[in-house]
Design an enzyme around this catalytic site. Structure first.
Site, PDB file in Angstrom:
ATOM      1  CB  CYS A 161      18.165  52.444  -8.046  1.00 22.52           C
ATOM      2  SG  CYS A 161      17.015  52.414  -6.659  1.00 22.52           S
TER       3      CYS A 161
ATOM      4  CG  ASP B  97       5.695  12.582   2.995  1.00 23.35           C
ATOM      5  OD1 ASP B  97       6.012  12.445   4.196  1.00 23.35           O
ATOM      6  OD2 ASP B  97       6.363  13.235   2.180  1.00 23.35           O
TER       7      ASP B  97
ATOM      8  CE1 TYR C 155      -0.123   3.481   9.220  1.00 18.55           C
ATOM      9  CE2 TYR C 155      -0.755   5.266   7.770  1.00 18.55           C
ATOM     10  CZ  TYR C 155       0.000   4.791   8.833  1.00 18.55           C
ATOM     11  OH  TYR C 155       0.833   5.617   9.505  1.00 18.55           O
TER      12      TYR C 155
ATOM     13  CB  CYS D 280      17.524  49.724  -4.088  1.00 16.71           C
ATOM     14  SG  CYS D 280      17.163  48.875  -5.637  1.00 16.71           S
TER      15      CYS D 280
ATOM     16  CD  GLU E 194      -0.871  -0.521   3.732  1.00 23.11           C
ATOM     17  OE1 GLU E 194      -1.534  -1.563   3.568  1.00 23.11           O
ATOM     18  OE2 GLU E 194      -0.734   0.044   4.819  1.00 23.11           O
TER      19      GLU E 194
ATOM     20  CE  LYS F 227       7.577   5.305   5.100  1.00 23.68           C
ATOM     21  NZ  LYS F 227       7.346   6.637   5.611  1.00 23.68           N
TER      22      LYS F 227
ATOM     23  CE  LYS G  56      12.084   7.098   3.124  1.00 21.27           C
ATOM     24  NZ  LYS G  56      11.260   7.955   3.975  1.00 21.27           N
TER      25      LYS G  56
HETATM   26  S1  IVH Z   1       2.558   0.741   8.967  1.00 20.50           S
HETATM   27  C1  IVH Z   1       3.971  -1.176  12.930  1.00 20.50           C
HETATM   28  N1  IVH Z   1       1.610   1.764   6.765  1.00 20.50           N
HETATM   29  O1  IVH Z   1       5.557   5.667   7.915  1.00 20.50           O
HETATM   30  C2  IVH Z   1       3.867  -0.602  11.561  1.00 20.50           C
HETATM   31  N2  IVH Z   1       3.023   3.126   8.092  1.00 20.50           N
HETATM   32  O2  IVH Z   1       8.415   5.350   8.289  1.00 20.50           O
HETATM   33  C3  IVH Z   1       3.076   0.635  11.519  1.00 20.50           C
HETATM   34  N3  IVH Z   1       3.323   5.417   7.196  1.00 20.50           N
HETATM   35  O3  IVH Z   1       5.503   5.574  11.410  1.00 20.50           O
HETATM   36  C4  IVH Z   1       3.293   1.462  10.342  1.00 20.50           C
HETATM   37  N4  IVH Z   1       2.043   5.154   5.422  1.00 20.50           N
HETATM   38  O4  IVH Z   1       3.743   7.028  10.197  1.00 20.50           O
HETATM   39  C5  IVH Z   1       2.387   1.983   7.831  1.00 20.50           C
HETATM   40  N5  IVH Z   1       0.650   2.532   4.797  1.00 20.50           N
HETATM   41  C6  IVH Z   1       1.403   2.749   5.865  1.00 20.50           C
HETATM   42  C7  IVH Z   1       2.043   3.981   6.097  1.00 20.50           C
HETATM   43  C8  IVH Z   1       2.866   4.138   7.223  1.00 20.50           C
HETATM   44  C9  IVH Z   1       2.812   5.988   6.116  1.00 20.50           C
HETATM   45  C10 IVH Z   1       4.240   6.078   8.147  1.00 20.50           C
HETATM   46  C11 IVH Z   1       3.955   5.803   9.582  1.00 20.50           C
HETATM   47  C12 IVH Z   1       5.225   5.181  10.127  1.00 20.50           C
HETATM   48  C13 IVH Z   1       6.235   5.691   9.154  1.00 20.50           C
HETATM   49  C14 IVH Z   1       7.463   4.814   9.135  1.00 20.50           C
END
Ligand code: IVH
Length: 691
Positions: free
Chosen positions: A434, A135, A244, A431, A131, A133, A337
Site C-alpha cells: 500500500c 549431530d 561414545y 509498504c 552406532e 553419528k 553419512k
Molecule cells: S568416534 C577417533 N562416534 O563425528 C574417533 N564420532 O565427523 C572419534 N561423532 O569428531 C570419533 N557421533 O564429533 C564417533 N558415534 C560417534 C559419533 C562421532 C558423532 C562426531 C564426532 C567426530 C565427528 C567426525
C-alpha cells in the site's frame, strides 16, 4: 552398576526418606539416591519417582548441606548448580588429539573401507560395532579417581576450551562415575552434546516470539549453548550428552578394562553415562553393516534428536591399535553419512511479504535446491537484523539446511566466493503493497505497515479467519480469498458471510456442487465455539490457548468492552502484553463494528459452553502439557481438560496448577520445578485425576 536387587533396595530407601523416616540418615545415602534418580530420569529416560518427590529429596540434601557446609562433596548433586558468570574459557590440551572421521556415502565406500581393513589385518571378516553419528557439538571429559575433573570442547582437535561448569549443567553427565570398578584411575572420554528436536523447536519458537531470528539447526544451538558464560542459562537449555569413545585410560592395580568397543559402551553405560549401548549393533562382516545402516536411515526421523549418519568401528580394540591412524583420521572407523539435509544455492532476489499484523518479512528467492527430499526455492530471512548478522548479499552463494521438521533456514553465506558483483539488500522504507511508510518500534526487530486499510493485511486477516484452526471454512482456502478480494467480491471479514453467489457462479471452476459445499462450510462456521471466533479475529499475541482462556471468561464476546487491562490480567495465563492488545482490540470502534456485523450475519458470539463444563473433575484447575504423551494426543488431552471444567495455560506461571509431563519434557519442566505450588504429574496421574 544398578542391578535389579540394588534398584529394589534404592527404591525402598527412597520411600523411607520420602516418608520422613530417614531424615537423619547418613547424608551420602541421600546423595546416592539423588544420583540414582537423576540417572533413571536423564540417562535411562525411565524415572521411578515423580519430579515432586525428587525435589523433596533434593531440598532435604540442600538443607543438610546448608547446616553442615563442611560436608559438601564435589560430586554432590547440589554441585551442578550454576554460580555466576564464567569470565573466560581457558585453553586446554586434550590428552589424546580429537581426530575426525573419514566419510563414506554409499555401499561402495564401505566395501572399500572394509577391504583396506582386511588387507591390513590379514583377516577374512571383521567384527564391527555400528552406532549413530550424533549431530551435535563434540566434547571431551576427564575423570580422575572417579570424579569429573575437566570438560572441554573439541577446539582444533589438539587444544579446546575448558567448559567444566557448563558441562556440569548437563544432567546426563554424572559428576562422579565408578571407573575404579574397572581398575581405571584416569580416563578421557568423548561424546556429543545435543539439543533434542523438541527442545530445539521450543527454543526457536521462544526466540521468534521475541521477534528474534531462529537458529538454523540443533547442532548450532548445542554448540552455542556450551559457550554461554552464564552457567544457569546453560542449565535452562536442557542439553543432553551421548558418550561414545574412550580415548585414554590409565590404570592402577588389577585393571579389567574392556577389550572391545561395544564392551566399552557397556562400561560407560554401567558407570552412569548415556552411551549408545541401546542404539549400537555388533555385526560380523561389511555386508551386514551395509544392510543395517541403510535400514537405520529410514528411522532417522523417529529419533528425538538429530543424527547425520552412522559410525562404523572395528570392535576389537587390539585390532584398532594395529590398524592405527592417518594424521587425519583413524583407519579403524568410518562415518557413513546420510542423505544431506543441506545444500548450496544462490540468493537471487528478495521479496517482502506483509502479514496480517502488518509485519514485513523478507523472503529470499533462491536457485531451487533439493534439501532432504524437498525442493526449496524461497526461504524466509526473517528481518533486517538477520540479514545483517548473516551478512547476506544478493548474488551470494548460501548454505541451506532443513533440520527435521523445522522450516528451511540459511546457515550462512560464503563471503569467500564473492566476485564483487554482489549487491547489498536494501530493506524497503514503504509498504510493498500500500506504499505507506513502514514503522519499527525501537525495541523490536520487525518493520510494520501500520495502515489498517492495507490490502495485504486485510487479505491475510481473512485467510487467517477462514483457516483450519480458526473458523475452519474448509473449501475456502487462500487462493479463493485472494481471487474474491481482487474481484471486489470480498472486502473484509464480515464479507465472508455475504458473498455475491450469482457472480461467483459465473466464474471458472465454480460448479453447483462446489458452490453448495462452500456455502455449507460457511453456514457451519457460524456455529463455531467462541474460542475459535476469538482466535480467528487475529488479535496480536492471542493464540489458540489464550483464545480459550478468554472465551471461558465471558458469556458474550462483547463483554470484553467492559474489561480493564488489570481485569484482563487477572485471567489465568494473561500477562501484561496480551492484556494490552486485547484491551486495545475491544476499545477500537472499528473492531466493535466488525463484531456486530458478524453477529448480525449469524456468527455466534455467545459462549454456549460456559457453565456446562464447571463442576467437572478438573473444575477451576489449570493445566499445561509438556513433552510427548504416550497414550493421548496433546490436542485430545487438552480437550479432556476443558470438557472436565479445567483450562489450559500456554506457559508456566504461578497461575498453573498442574504440569503434565511426557517424554523429552523441555524447559517448561525446569521452570515449573522452581514454582513450589505447581504439581508436576505424569500422564497416568492425569488420567487418574480425570477418574
Ligand atoms: S568416534 C577417533 N562416534 O563425528 C574417533 N564420532 O565427523 C572419534 N561423532 O569428531 C570419533 N557421533 O564429533 C564417533 N558415534 C560417534 C559419533 C562421532 C558423532 C562426531 C564426532 C567426530 C565427528 C567426525
Amino acid at each position: 552398576m544398578y542391578t535389579p536387587d540394588l534398584v529394589k533396595k534404592l527404591q525402598h530407601e527412597t520411600s523411607q526418606w520420602l516418608a520422613g523416616k530417614k531424615m537423619h540418615g547418613p547424608v551420602e545415602t541421600l546423595r546416592d539416591l539423588l544420583r540414582f534418580h537423576e540417572y533413571r530420569y536423564y540417562v535411562q529416560n525411565d524415572p521411578l519417582i515423580s519430579d515432586f518427590e525428587y525435589d523433596t529429596l533434593y531440598k532435604q540434601l540442600e538443607q543438610y548441606e546448608k547446616e553442615h557446609p563442611g560436608s559438601v562433596t564435589p560430586d554432590s548433586p547440589t554441585q551442578r548448580v550454576g554460580k555466576g558468570l564464567i569470565k573466560d574459557f581457558p585453553k586446554v590440551q586434550h590428552l589424546v588429539p580429537m581426530l575426525s572421521l573419514d566419510n563414506s556415502y554409499n555401499a561402495d565406500d564401505l566395501l572399500d573401507f572394509d577391504r583396506k581393513a582386511r588387507e591390513l589385518s590379514g583377516l577374512d571378516s571383521i567384527e564391527y560395532c555400528v552406532e549413530p553419528k550424533f549431530d551435535g557439538a563434540s566434547i571431551s571429559l576427564i575423570y580422575e579417581h572417579d570424579l569429573l575433573s575437566r570438560g572441554a570442547t573439541r577446539g582444533d582437535g589438539e587444544i579446546g576450551d575448558e567448559i567444566t561448569p557448563n558441562i556440569k549443567q548437563i544432567r546426563s553427565v554424572p559428576l562422579s562415575a565408578k571407573f575404579s570398578d574397572y581398575g581405571i584411575d584416569q580416563v578421557e572420554i568423548r561424546g556429543e552434546v545435543l539439543m533434542t528436536k523438541n527442545n530445539f523447536k521450543a527454543y526457536n519458537d521462544a526466540l521468534m516470539e521475541e521477534g528474534l531470528p531462529p537458529l538454523a539447526n540443533p547442532r548450532n544451538a548445542a554448540a552455542g549453548s556450551l559457550r554461554i558464560k552464564d552457567t544457569a542459562e546453560v542449565g535452562r537449555r536442557n542439553l543432553e550428552a551421548f558418550l561414545y569413545h574412550v580415548s585414554y585410560v590409565s590404570t592402577g592395580k588389577k585393571p579389567s578394562v574392556p577389550e572391545t568397543h561395544s564392551a566399552m559402551l557397556e562400561m560407560l553405560w554401567n558407570v552412569g553415562f548415556r552411551s549408545p549401548k541401546k542404539e549400537m549393533k555388533v555385526l560380523k562382516g561389511i555386508d551386514a553393516v551395509i544392510g543395517h545402516v541403510q535400514e537405520f536411515e529410514k528411522q532417522r526421523d523417529d529419533l528425538g534428536y538429530e543424527i547425520d549418519g552412522m559410525v562404523i568401528k572395528v570392535n576389537d580394540l587390539k585390532l584398532q591399535d594395529k590398524l592405527g591412524m592417518t594424521s587425519h583420521h583413524p583407519r579403524w572407523a568410518v562415518a557413513f553419512k546420510f542423505k544431506a539435509r543441506q545444500g548450496t544455492s544462490k540468493l537471487l532476489s528478495v521479496e517482502y511479504q506483509v502479514g496480517r499484523t502488518g509485519a514485513v518479512t523478507p523472503v529470499a528467492k533462491i536457485e531451487p535446491v533439493q534439501v532432504g527430499g524437498v525442493t526449496v526455492s524461497s526461504i524466509s530471512i526473517h528481518n533486517e537484523d538477520y540479514i545483517r548478522e548473516k551478512d547476506l548479499k544478493l548474488g551470494d552463494t548460501i548454505l541451506i539446511e532443513r533440520s527435521g521438521d523445522v522450516i528451511p533456514q540459511i546457515v550462512k553465506s560464503f563471503a569467500e566466493l564473492r566476485t564483487g558483483a554482489e549487491k547489498k539488500i536494501k530493506f524497503p522504507t514503504h509498504c510493498p503493497v500500500c506504499d505507506s511508510e513502514l514503522y519499527k518500534p525501537a525495541d523490536e526487530a520487525v518493520w510494520r505497515c501500520v495502515n489498517i486499510n492495507c490490502p495485504a493485511q486485510i487479505v491475510e486477516g481473512i485467510i487467517h479467519f477462514v483457516s483450519k484452526d480458526a473458523m475452519d471454512i474448509r473449501s475456502f482456502g487462500e487462493a479463493n480469498v485472494r481471487r474474491f478480494y481482487e474481484l471486489g467480491f470480498l472486502k473484509d471479514i464480515p464479507g465472508v458471510y455475504t458473498l455475491p453467489w450469482d457472480e461467483i457462479r459465473k466464474m471458472d471452476g465454480f460448479g453447483e456442487k462446489s458452490i453448495a459445499k462452500l456455502q455449507q462450510a460457511i453456514e457451519d462456521s457460524k456455529k463455531q465455539p467462541l474460542h475459535r471466533v476469538i482466535y480467528a479475529l487475529g488479535i496480536r499475541y492471542v493464540g489458540e490457548t489464550t483464545a480459550k482462556t478468554l472465551a471461558n471468561a465471558v458469556e458474550h464476546l462483547l463483554q470484553f468492552t467492559d474489561y480493564s487491562e488489570e481485569q484482563l490480567q487477572q485471567l489465568e495465563d494473561v500477562g501484561v502484553k496480551v492484556a494490552k492488545t486485547v484491551y486495545e482490540f475491544f476499545h477500537n470502534k472499528n473492531n466493535i463494528q466488525l463484531l456486530r456485523e458478524l453477529e448480525k450475519r449469524g456468527v455466534q458470539l455467545n459462549n454456549e459452553k460456559k457453565n456446562l463444563a464447571t463442576g467437572g473433575n478438573l473444575s477451576g484447575q489449570t493445566f499445561l502439557f509438556t513433552g510427548t504423551l504416550a497414550k493421548l494426543k496433546r490436542s485430545a488431552a487438552e480437550e479432556l481438560v476443558e470438557q472436565n471444567g479445567g483450562s489450559i495455560l500456554s506457559g508456566v506461571s504461578a497461575k498453573l496448577n498442574y504440569l503434565v509431563v511426557g517424554e523429552d519434557a523441555g524447559s517448561k519442566l525446569e521452570k515449573a520445578k522452581k514454582i513450589a505450588t505447581i504439581k508436576i504429574i505424569t500422564e497416568d496421574d492425569f488420567l487418574k485425576l480425570l477418574g
